[in-house]
Design a protein around this motif. Sequence first.
Motif, mmCIF file in Angstrom:
data_model
loop_
_atom_site.group_PDB
_atom_site.id
_atom_site.type_symbol
_atom_site.label_atom_id
_atom_site.label_comp_id
_atom_site.label_asym_id
_atom_site.label_seq_id
_atom_site.Cartn_x
_atom_site.Cartn_y
_atom_site.Cartn_z
ATOM 1 N N GLU A 1 4.180 -12.262 -22.930
ATOM 2 C CA GLU A 1 3.452 -12.989 -21.876
ATOM 3 C C GLU A 1 2.730 -12.065 -20.898
ATOM 4 O O GLU A 1 1.716 -12.444 -20.333
ATOM 5 C CB GLU A 1 4.398 -13.894 -21.079
ATOM 6 C CG GLU A 1 4.854 -15.148 -21.806
ATOM 7 C CD GLU A 1 6.046 -14.897 -22.728
ATOM 8 O OE1 GLU A 1 6.661 -13.810 -22.651
ATOM 9 O OE2 GLU A 1 6.352 -15.795 -23.547
ATOM 10 N N ALA A 2 3.268 -10.867 -20.664
ATOM 11 C CA ALA A 2 2.749 -10.047 -19.557
ATOM 12 C C ALA A 2 1.649 -9.074 -19.973
ATOM 13 O O ALA A 2 0.827 -8.695 -19.143
ATOM 14 C CB ALA A 2 3.890 -9.277 -18.895
ATOM 15 N N THR B 1 -0.152 -9.360 -15.992
ATOM 16 C CA THR B 1 0.633 -9.663 -14.783
ATOM 17 C C THR B 1 1.936 -8.870 -14.910
ATOM 18 O O THR B 1 2.242 -8.344 -15.965
ATOM 19 C CB THR B 1 1.027 -11.164 -14.713
ATOM 20 O OG1 THR B 1 2.019 -11.414 -15.727
ATOM 21 C CG2 THR B 1 -0.154 -12.074 -14.933
ATOM 22 N N ILE C 1 17.945 -26.062 -19.463
ATOM 23 C CA ILE C 1 16.696 -25.407 -19.880
ATOM 24 C C ILE C 1 15.485 -26.114 -19.262
ATOM 25 O O ILE C 1 14.519 -25.465 -18.847
ATOM 26 C CB ILE C 1 16.586 -25.312 -21.426
ATOM 27 C CG1 ILE C 1 15.373 -24.460 -21.833
ATOM 28 C CG2 ILE C 1 16.547 -26.689 -22.089
ATOM 29 C CD1 ILE C 1 15.367 -24.047 -23.294
ATOM 30 N N GLU C 2 15.554 -27.449 -19.118
ATOM 31 C CA GLU C 2 14.444 -28.175 -18.488
ATOM 32 C C GLU C 2 14.250 -27.710 -17.040
ATOM 33 O O GLU C 2 13.120 -27.629 -16.551
ATOM 34 C CB GLU C 2 14.691 -29.689 -18.516
ATOM 35 C CG GLU C 2 14.627 -30.322 -19.910
ATOM 36 C CD GLU C 2 15.950 -30.269 -20.675
ATOM 37 O OE1 GLU C 2 16.913 -29.601 -20.219
ATOM 38 O OE2 GLU C 2 16.020 -30.891 -21.767
ATOM 39 N N MET D 1 12.372 -24.472 -16.866
ATOM 40 C CA MET D 1 10.972 -24.632 -17.281
ATOM 41 C C MET D 1 10.099 -25.173 -16.151
ATOM 42 O O MET D 1 8.871 -25.131 -16.228
ATOM 43 C CB MET D 1 10.870 -25.520 -18.518
ATOM 44 C CG MET D 1 11.353 -24.804 -19.771
ATOM 45 S SD MET D 1 11.331 -25.869 -21.242
ATOM 46 C CE MET D 1 9.575 -25.816 -21.648
ATOM 47 N N ALA D 2 10.746 -25.679 -15.092
ATOM 48 C CA ALA D 2 9.980 -26.141 -13.921
ATOM 49 C C ALA D 2 9.706 -24.990 -12.952
ATOM 50 O O ALA D 2 8.937 -25.139 -12.011
ATOM 51 C CB ALA D 2 10.748 -27.249 -13.202
ATOM 52 N N VAL E 1 7.713 -19.359 -15.999
ATOM 53 C CA VAL E 1 8.922 -19.195 -16.824
ATOM 54 C C VAL E 1 8.681 -19.701 -18.251
ATOM 55 O O VAL E 1 8.250 -20.835 -18.446
ATOM 56 C CB VAL E 1 10.109 -19.950 -16.200
ATOM 57 C CG1 VAL E 1 11.278 -20.039 -17.178
ATOM 58 C CG2 VAL E 1 10.553 -19.258 -14.910
ATOM 59 N N THR E 2 8.933 -18.854 -19.250
ATOM 60 C CA THR E 2 8.843 -19.241 -20.655
ATOM 61 C C THR E 2 10.125 -18.877 -21.391
ATOM 62 O O THR E 2 10.449 -17.697 -21.532
ATOM 63 C CB THR E 2 7.672 -18.511 -21.353
ATOM 64 O OG1 THR E 2 6.473 -18.768 -20.633
ATOM 65 C CG2 THR E 2 7.514 -18.996 -22.796
ATOM 66 N N PRO E 3 10.880 -19.879 -21.854
ATOM 67 C CA PRO E 3 12.059 -19.573 -22.673
ATOM 68 C C PRO E 3 11.670 -19.292 -24.125
ATOM 69 O O PRO E 3 10.702 -19.863 -24.628
ATOM 70 C CB PRO E 3 12.895 -20.850 -22.584
ATOM 71 C CG PRO E 3 11.976 -21.930 -22.137
ATOM 72 C CD PRO E 3 10.723 -21.314 -21.591
ATOM 73 N N ILE F 1 13.721 -19.341 -27.639
ATOM 74 C CA ILE F 1 14.996 -19.668 -28.275
ATOM 75 C C ILE F 1 14.943 -19.148 -29.708
ATOM 76 O O ILE F 1 14.017 -19.462 -30.445
ATOM 77 C CB ILE F 1 15.229 -21.196 -28.255
ATOM 78 C CG1 ILE F 1 15.141 -21.735 -26.822
ATOM 79 C CG2 ILE F 1 16.568 -21.531 -28.908
ATOM 80 C CD1 ILE F 1 16.126 -21.134 -25.854
ATOM 81 N N VAL G 1 6.610 -14.378 -15.612
ATOM 82 C CA VAL G 1 5.409 -13.622 -15.238
ATOM 83 C C VAL G 1 4.971 -14.047 -13.845
ATOM 84 O O VAL G 1 5.103 -15.208 -13.467
ATOM 85 C CB VAL G 1 4.251 -13.819 -16.254
ATOM 86 C CG1 VAL G 1 4.492 -13.037 -17.521
ATOM 87 C CG2 VAL G 1 4.042 -15.283 -16.557
ATOM 88 N N ASN G 2 4.495 -13.059 -13.094
ATOM 89 C CA ASN G 2 4.089 -13.303 -11.714
ATOM 90 C C ASN G 2 3.239 -12.112 -11.276
ATOM 91 O O ASN G 2 3.440 -11.008 -11.774
ATOM 92 C CB ASN G 2 5.328 -13.420 -10.823
ATOM 93 C CG ASN G 2 5.026 -14.078 -9.484
ATOM 94 O OD1 ASN G 2 4.383 -13.477 -8.626
ATOM 95 N ND2 ASN G 2 5.453 -15.310 -9.332
ATOM 96 N N ASN G 3 2.303 -12.337 -10.333
ATOM 97 C CA ASN G 3 1.525 -11.184 -9.867
ATOM 98 C C ASN G 3 2.405 -10.189 -9.117
ATOM 99 O O ASN G 3 2.112 -9.000 -9.073
ATOM 100 C CB ASN G 3 0.348 -11.637 -9.001
ATOM 101 C CG ASN G 3 -0.727 -12.289 -9.863
ATOM 102 O OD1 ASN G 3 -0.880 -11.938 -11.041
ATOM 103 N ND2 ASN G 3 -1.424 -13.260 -9.304
#
Lengths: 385, 385
Positions: free
Chosen positions: B282-283, B308, B330-331, B334-335, B339-341, B343, B361-363
């Motif tokens: 992701e980053a 990022t 897990i739900e 995801m909020a 955030v990406t799980p 599995i 991921v975040n700046n």
Amino acid sequence: MTYFSSNFKLGILGGGQLGKMLLNDTRKFDIHTSVLDASPEAPCKIACNEFHLGDLMDYDAVYNFGKHVDVLTFEIENVNTQALEALEQEGVLVFPSAKTLQIIQNKATQKLFYQDHGIPTAAFSRFAYTNEIKDAVANGGLQLPFVWKSAQFGYDGNGVKVVRKLTDLNQLPNVACIAETLIPFKKELAVTVARNPDGATAIYPVVEMEFHPEANQVEYVICPARIDPKIAEKATQIALKTSQAFNHVGLLAVEMFLTEDDTILVNEVAPRPHNSGHQTIEASYTSQFEQHLRAILNLPLGNTENKTAGVMVNLVGAENYTGPVAYKNIETIMAMPGVTPHIYGKKETRPFRKMGHVTIVNNSVNEARNIAEKVKSTIQVISHS
Amino acid sequence: MTYFSSNFKLGILGGGQLGKMLLNDTRKFDIHTSVLDASPEAPCKIACNEFHLGDLMDYDAVYNFGKHVDVLTFEIENVNTQALEALEQEGVLVFPSAKTLQIIQNKATQKLFYQDHGIPTAAFSRFAYTNEIKDAVANGGLQLPFVWKSAQFGYDGNGVKVVRKLTDLNQLPNVACIAETLIPFKKELAVTVARNPDGATAIYPVVEMEFHPEANQVEYVICPARIDPKIAEKATQIALKTSQAFNHVGLLAVEMFLTEDDTILVNEVAPRPHNSGHQTIEASYTSQFEQHLRAILNLPLGNTENKTAGVMVNLVGAENYTGPVAYKNIETIMAMPGVTPHIYGKKETRPFRKMGHVTIVNNSVNEARNIAEKVKSTIQVISHS
């Protein structure tokens, strides 16, 4: 219902490239998937948990497939909606709904839906047969030029034709159709809206679409669109209104014309992950495919912002080549900055067939667009035989 | 040789989570894959083109599998290297090489390799049997405390033990081993180097690894590492030197200690995609899995910069739970933003088993680390039975 367990089954109608990209994210979440497609060589055949052969327009094939899943979605609109209705009545969660799909499948019904819901769209007339158009033009009820669209089964530019002189009608099938005012536009725009069953929505940035003149296919998608923020806001509001009018669940890609006088008109919609959102895989915090899953599984929706600007180039079969596919110069484009090819895995190429796409990410959207131009002129989808 | 054709076959030894994530990128490029694993429930079983059952330590299984592929790679070090040598002699491209793997498989040989090539590493002594350590301590040849490592088959902290008193040795197997000076360190760092057969290299930003105290497993990976740029540059140069010393092809993850006095010592290496690089999915502009493919297929290497900041949290089985896995809350995670799980698809959980990971991921790297803490305290890998 917990989706993250082997008791849960997600059914996907259609095993093409959209399904293939969706499967990357079902695999990421380890969601059990079952795919129905008519071709034993469908790109989805591997990577799903179960693959079933069947015609998506066949009632029994779709009904019998859908009976064994908990949530049913599709990657293509041409599916048997009577079967979807029956499944809904039996408690299968079908997202997007059969009703949404029925409205969208017929271009005339879709246009009337926009009119009924105050969604701006180009003026049009309906005809039971293409033949009737000639009389309408003869008696002054319709002016040339106009855009002819078959009511049923438009896909990737098939069933759409700009009619500039009456003889253009002769090549067209004599079917139920519409004649739409030809809109002179500055740009074609698209906005993807995600909506889950709870009604939560997430909206992606407005993109620009550049079309191939002959094939009437998207050639480039540019995100973010290089337009005035006020125009972007207007396009976003129209897309949101459209999604709400459909009471949509899943992704809805809303394609729009931006006219010379900055009017925005809805052209058509796609109730699924769409070509205008492929750049989200690399450019966005949440890819459109993960977002579609989040939406239809009623999970929290992901962040739709861009990490970087993104431009998508479609890889279509070069003219004059038909047969086993080869990707000439793919190594060369992979040396260009921020370039990622996506090859769909279709074995045979033919002129203008969608064989893959390439995403270019860059902090500058203009630089990404320049690299995209180089990519387009470098890679060639050909055949050696 | 063109990789983007159905004539080409990539062989992967090992069908676990690393192979599974690698398959997302072979699918993206439509590269034909064949996987060998001992378990019929391996996460790679779907999504590869061919799956073969076999023991990775068995000469015949590996040799017969490898004979039918063009390029052979692995997702785990515990494979039969004699078979790899035979395949290399017969012209199969094995990346990383059998020789590299033989050096790495034996911790004593690996340590000697660092010494021979002037790569900084902690002082150590070799022993043919754990028993011999007691005499060494008795006659003053070795001081407590020290780190005991079995020479063969260390993986995820198995075969590693901090020995503070002689009686700690009693629980250890009586095998060939090393006793390494216990290094008091400020941070553990890792740098991933990609290198292709042409010798082109691409280096990822330095990451910090935070370990779980009991399980001796990576708990968080933080990218970029929050360290002085001069330290980062030093770590990068040591990683590059290590990769060149191995004449490495593919990915090499170099794990290092940063001591109190800012000395950097190489701890160990992994010649493959590694837990310390999962956040790249992701980053980074190029995920470590795509980069490994680019490297072993001698394609141009991708951009290793971050889009990022990224933090990775391992999802391991909660203590006191063994059986069919469930992902509690897990739900909820995801909020959380960015955030990406992931599995991995293992059916059974047990304490500290790696079942997946979550990327944030975040700046801001510090904000990402804070969210990671929330993720860790919210999601639980348990079993309902």
